[in-house]
Design an enzyme around this catalytic site. Structure first.
Site, PDB file in Angstrom:
ATOM      1  NE  ARG A 232      -3.824  -0.654   0.432  1.00 48.61           N
ATOM      2  CZ  ARG A 232      -4.653  -0.470  -0.580  1.00 48.61           C
ATOM      3  NH1 ARG A 232      -4.440  -1.098  -1.723  1.00 48.61           N
ATOM      4  NH2 ARG A 232      -5.680   0.336  -0.460  1.00 48.61           N
ATOM      5  CG  HIS A 280      -2.189   0.377  -6.974  1.00 47.87           C
ATOM      6  ND1 HIS A 280      -2.600   1.139  -5.904  1.00 47.87           N
ATOM      7  CD2 HIS A 280      -2.368  -0.923  -6.584  1.00 47.87           C
ATOM      8  CE1 HIS A 280      -3.014   0.347  -4.929  1.00 47.87           C
ATOM      9  NE2 HIS A 280      -2.889  -0.910  -5.328  1.00 47.87           N
TER      10      HIS A 280
END
Length: 317
Positions: A232, A280
């Site tokens: 993350r 991502h």
């Protein structure tokens, strides 16, 4: 399909195109993209990713919340959601395989000196660089849950030394495992390539900082420490990563996640010569593989069976 107006699924997947998710879910159940008012009694399940604030707060018959990604911080951080509602993290072979591929790809690229060879290609230079065997390189996986252990198995098969760190003790054959605060520095001191797969919690926010990076082993077969973050974005402090790269604490970094996403065009990470950036995409959620897992869980739950991969709301993962 369930009776109209009962046991409906609320689909709220911001940053994903909802069409395929809708098609697959609605083949078995009634699906809505918005509640019929703030206290819609017809919704029993919510399938979400970065849902709007307060969206789930007033649904009186909501039974289970499903996250379409491996992360659940977008649910945990919404304090308007009643704490008694179970939250399920989706674990699927497809999602796991994608993350393992990403980790192996980036570890091998750093190990086989991909950055240096790309630079040589740009310069049209023909030089053979010294290559050490995988067994001389230690990969440390920070976050040793389902994804971390799967990545460890793949790296062991390639001959790398593998370390694993987690908040609580988790053993695995062939892996040197460490846990808790007491185990963190010894884990880092024994690691050449740090792979971050931690969940985002209050305890892990900003954990990848300069102080932590300084503990990595710099005198190693790679000629310096390497950071790979596929977890993350808010786990890391990007100013600290840049500092570590510029002063030699880090040799290179591969970053798939960022404090702000999309990564601002003004970020110095874009142009840093020793940073590899992906947007991502380490483990993209594929509805064709994940929706059947969710539907199976719903059916099992309605038969009175236990839900799998439940989140501990207190721990945050």
């Amino acid at each position: 399909m369930s009776a109209p107006g009962q046991d409906r699924i609320l689909l709220a997947v911001n940053m994903f195109h909802p069409q395929r998710w809708y098609e697959l879910l609605s083949g078995k159940r009634e699906v809505v993209l918005e509640p019929e008012g703030p206290n819609d009694p017809s919704i029993s399940y919510a399938v979400v990713w970065k849902q709007k604030p307060n969206l789930l707060a007033g649904l009186p018959n909501l039974k289970v919340i499903f996250s379409v990604g491996a992360g659940v911080d977008h649910i945990i951080e919404d304090k308007t959601i009643p704490t008694g509602i179970p939250v399920v993290r989706v674990v699927a072979e497809d999602l796991t395989r994608h993350m393992v591929e990403f980790v192996v790809w980036r570890v091998l690229d750093h190990h086989r000196q991909g950055r240096q060879y790309r630079e040589q290609q740009r310069q049209r230079a023909w030089h053979d660089l010294t290559q050490r065997p995988a067994e001389d390189v230690s990969v440390g996986i920070m976050g040793f849950g389902h994804l971390g252990r799967a990545a460890a198995r793949a790296l062991l098969a390639l001959g790398f030394q593998v370390n694993g760190w987690s908040r609580s003790a988790r053993e695995m054959e062939g892996v040197s495992t460490f846990s808790g605060e007491a185990g963190l520095v010894p884990f880092l001191n024994a690691t050449d390539i740090l792979v971050v797969l931690l969940p985002l919690t209050p305890a892990t926010t900003g954990i990848i900082d300069y102080t932590l990076l300084k503990q990595l082993r710099k005198r190693n077969a790679l000629g310096g420490a390497v950071l790979i973050n596929g977890g993350r974005g808010r786990l890391q402090k990007e100013a600290d990563i840049l500092r570590a790269l510029d002063d030699g604490t880090l040799k290179e970094a591969s970053l798939d996640v960022f404090e702000i996403e999309p990564l601002p065009k003004t970020s110095p990470l874009w142009n840093h010569p020793r940073v590899f950036i992906t947007p991502h995409v380490a483990a993209t959620s594929d509805p064709d593989h994940l929706v059947p897992v969710m539907l199976k869980q719903m059916e099992a739950y309605e038969r009175g069976e236990e839900l799998e991969n439940l989140i501990d709301r207190t721990a945050g993962y």
